[in-house]
Design a protein around this motif. Structure first.
Motif, PDB file in Angstrom:
ATOM      1  N   PRO A   1      35.474  51.556  28.641  1.00  0.00           N
ATOM      2  CA  PRO A   1      35.105  52.684  29.500  1.00  0.00           C
ATOM      3  C   PRO A   1      35.048  52.285  30.967  1.00  0.00           C
ATOM      4  O   PRO A   1      34.914  51.114  31.302  1.00  0.00           O
ATOM      5  CB  PRO A   1      33.719  53.091  28.984  1.00  0.00           C
ATOM      6  N   SER A   2      35.142  53.281  31.824  1.00  0.00           N
ATOM      7  CA  SER A   2      35.128  53.058  33.267  1.00  0.00           C
ATOM      8  C   SER A   2      33.842  52.352  33.691  1.00  0.00           C
ATOM      9  O   SER A   2      32.766  52.658  33.207  1.00  0.00           O
ATOM     10  CB  SER A   2      35.242  54.410  33.973  1.00  0.00           C
ATOM     11  N   GLY A   3      33.991  51.374  34.573  1.00  0.00           N
ATOM     12  CA  GLY A   3      32.828  50.673  35.100  1.00  0.00           C
ATOM     13  C   GLY A   3      32.325  49.561  34.204  1.00  0.00           C
ATOM     14  O   GLY A   3      31.256  49.007  34.453  1.00  0.00           O
TER      15      GLY A   3
ATOM     16  N   GLY B   1      33.698  46.650  33.761  1.00  0.00           N
ATOM     17  CA  GLY B   1      33.943  45.310  34.297  1.00  0.00           C
ATOM     18  C   GLY B   1      35.349  44.772  34.090  1.00  0.00           C
ATOM     19  O   GLY B   1      35.570  43.575  34.217  1.00  0.00           O
ATOM     20  N   LYS B   2      36.299  45.646  33.812  1.00  0.00           N
ATOM     21  CA  LYS B   2      37.669  45.182  33.576  1.00  0.00           C
ATOM     22  C   LYS B   2      38.290  44.600  34.851  1.00  0.00           C
ATOM     23  O   LYS B   2      38.872  43.512  34.834  1.00  0.00           O
ATOM     24  CB  LYS B   2      38.539  46.349  33.061  1.00  0.00           C
ATOM     25  N   THR B   3      38.137  45.340  35.952  1.00  0.00           N
ATOM     26  CA  THR B   3      38.665  44.841  37.225  1.00  0.00           C
ATOM     27  C   THR B   3      37.968  43.548  37.620  1.00  0.00           C
ATOM     28  O   THR B   3      38.599  42.599  38.089  1.00  0.00           O
ATOM     29  CB  THR B   3      38.479  45.909  38.321  1.00  0.00           C
ATOM     30  N   THR B   4      36.660  43.510  37.400  1.00  0.00           N
ATOM     31  CA  THR B   4      35.892  42.300  37.705  1.00  0.00           C
ATOM     32  C   THR B   4      36.447  41.096  36.952  1.00  0.00           C
ATOM     33  O   THR B   4      36.689  40.039  37.550  1.00  0.00           O
ATOM     34  CB  THR B   4      34.412  42.522  37.333  1.00  0.00           C
ATOM     35  N   LEU B   5      36.690  41.266  35.669  1.00  0.00           N
ATOM     36  CA  LEU B   5      37.223  40.157  34.870  1.00  0.00           C
ATOM     37  C   LEU B   5      38.591  39.720  35.404  1.00  0.00           C
ATOM     38  O   LEU B   5      38.865  38.524  35.562  1.00  0.00           O
ATOM     39  CB  LEU B   5      37.325  40.583  33.393  1.00  0.00           C
TER      40      LEU B   5
END
Ligand SMILES: Nc1ncnc2c1ncn2[C@@H]1O[C@H](COP(=O)(O)OP(=O)(O)OP(=O)(O)O)[C@@H](O)[C@H]1O
Ligand SMILES: [Mg+2]
Lengths: 218, 267
Positions: free
Chosen positions: B55-57, B59-63
């Motif tokens: 789901p959005s938020g 932490g995918k971009t963070t990873l």
């Protein structure tokens, strides 16, 4: 104040005289030298302030003080420090122009899209690459805005310098005409000065508009 | 599609390949009080495509940015080819969720920008950039500027830029989110072809369960903050045989299974 028609006639006769052209050259030299120094120092300092928290905290209070300080009052101090020559006039011009250039470059960098910085880092940009290929360009709209206002302030600076430090250039003309009550000549020179400042500022505003298309999409 | 076809699928679920390109070990990330990732571990096999789904938020971009070396992990480590990541490197290329194009540069310069930073000579980098611009279907737009392109076209510029530096590991942050459905399907096919031919390791963030199941060798399902890997699924769907995988029973089963895991978080 003399009638406008008289001023215009005087102006047309005046602009071709050697003494006017001489004054123009002297003033233009001091003006451009002062502006170039302000730009060459002001833009990097502003960009560095925008990037470094430490530098920002150190310099920002001073920049703000000088931005709003009555700089004319500092001119005698400059004369003590640097003498009565052209050099001091140039320094005065720089001092009038530089603070707004610094502040605007700083604001431009603060508004930069973080993602562009990350992108350049992810492709291996060195700090120097980032400076010349990202920061300068991303902050360009604000930088140009700062230079435009700085240039107008520099006009003020160079004339004040030429009146207070050594009586040369347009300053000498103003002095001469005012003390001899040659009001038509006085106004003619003032109009020329306004016209030059206005043209320069409009040219920079035009450049600003030309790059505005990407300012929005940063 | 027959039973035999399916068992010949590219990735056998029982035996994960030993050759790991990127390994994330116990990574946590805090942004101030917000804990984005908590003790997350995940291996990315070389030459395969791993999707991060969640789901959005969560932490995918963070990873992805931690793997790229753009932001440091609060704890834990990431290894690429057995070497710990300390910063960005030429072995990884990033496709940004918000495109990250230079608004003042043409498409050609944008695509060549990664090569420009690596010091490749102008004529060579522009040749290579032009090739990838064609590849992503933007031929004819070399001299356009980003503000003259649609969202999907901008996204493809970012994709071409990442492809042109020829990195081993491609980190793609929702690279197809702004392209239309037809282009998206074409890109999915292209990406599968790239995985097959180039032996590059793809780490792919998507919101689309169907897309993840369709293109992935491995799917990591992340749950919301602080995010860990909830489940790793290795869909073993055969893409050979020419049938329509999207109607394949196993494909649909996996989509349903993932949907069941995620649905409680979507509200
Ligand atoms: N720079 C930051 N400062 C503070 N908090 C952040 C920062 N970046 C991300 N976060 C927080 O960390 C969490 C994870 O963010 P992230 O961008 O990794 O999510 P995501 O899974 O990529 O989401 P999406 O699917 O919407 O792109 C979010 O709750 C977000 O608010
Ligand atoms: Mg994201």
């Amino acid at each position: 104040m003399p009638p406008l028609s008289e001023v215009v006639v005087t102006l047309l006769g005046l602009v071709t005289t050697p003494s006017f052209l001489d004054a123009l050259a002297t003033t233009a030299y001091a003006f451009w030298a002062g502006v170039i120094v302000a730009v060459v120092i002001g833009i990097p300092v502003g960009i560095l302030m925008g990037r470094s928290r430490l530098l920002d905290e150190l310099l920002l209070p001073w920049v703000n003080i000088f931005l709003s300080a009555p700089l004319t009052a500092l001119v005698p101090v400059l004369m003590v420090l640097f003498g009565f020559g052209m050099r001091t006039i140039i320094i005065t011009t720089t001092l009038f122009a530089i603070w707004i250039i610094i502040l605007n470059a700083r604001a431009g960098v603060k508004n930069i899209n973080r993602s562009l910085v990350e992108m350049s880092r992810s492709f291996g940009a060195t700090p120097l690459d980032a400076f010349f290929k990202i920061y300068v360009w991303a902050a360009l709209p604000e930088i140009l805005g700062g230079v435009r206002i700085g240039v107008i302030r520099a006009v003020k600076g160079v004339i004040i310098g030429q009146l207070l430090i050594s009586i040369v250039g347009f300053g000498a003309l103003f002095e001469l005409y005012a003390s001899n009550f040659l009001m038509a000549e006085f106004w003619a020179v003032l109009i020329v000065l306004f016209a030059l400042a206005f043209t320069l500022s409009e040219f920079l505003a035009y450049l600003e508009r030309k790059i505005a298309y990407y300012a929005a999409s940063r | 599609m027959s039973q035999i076809d399916r068992s010949l699928g590219r990735a056998a679920p029982a035996a994960p390949p030993a050759d790991i390109a990127v390994s994330v070990r116990g990574v946590s990330k805090n942004y101030g009080d917000v804990q984005a990732l908590e003790n997350l571990s995940l291996d990315f096999p070389r030459g395969q495509l791993t999707s991060l789904l969640g789901p959005s938020g969560c932490g995918k971009t963070t990873l992805l940015k931690i793997i790229a070396g753009l932001i440091p992990a609060s704890s834990g480590s990431v290894e690429v080819d057995g070497r710990p990541v300390e910063g960005p490197g030429p072995d990884r290329a990033f496709v940004f969720q918000d495109f990250a194009l230079l608004p003042w540069a043409s498409v050609l310069r944008n695509v060549a920008f990664g090569l420009e930073l690596r010091g490749v000579a102008r004529s060579e980098r522009e040749d290579r950039a032009a090739r990838y611009i064609r590849e992503v279907g933007l031929a004819g737009f070399e001299q356009s500027f980003p503000h003259e392109l649609s969202g999907g076209m901008r996204q493809r510029v970012g994709l071409a830029r990442a492809l042109s530096v020829d990195a081993d590991v491609l980190l793609l942050d929702e690279p197809f989110s702004a392209v239309d459905e037809q282009t998206r399907r074409k890109f999915q096919e292209d990406m599968l072809a790239l995985v097959e031919t180039e032996r590059k390791t793809f780490i792919f963030v998507t919101h689309s369960i169907e897309e993840a199941v369709y293109v992935s060798d491995q799917i990591a399902i992340l749950l919301p903050r602080p995010s860990r890997v909830h489940e790793v699924i290795r869909p073993s769907i055969s893409r050979g045989g020419g049938g329509n995988i999207r109607r394949d029973a196993e494909y649909l089963d996996i989509v349903d299974e993932i949907w069941a895991s995620l649905r409680s978080y979507v509200e």
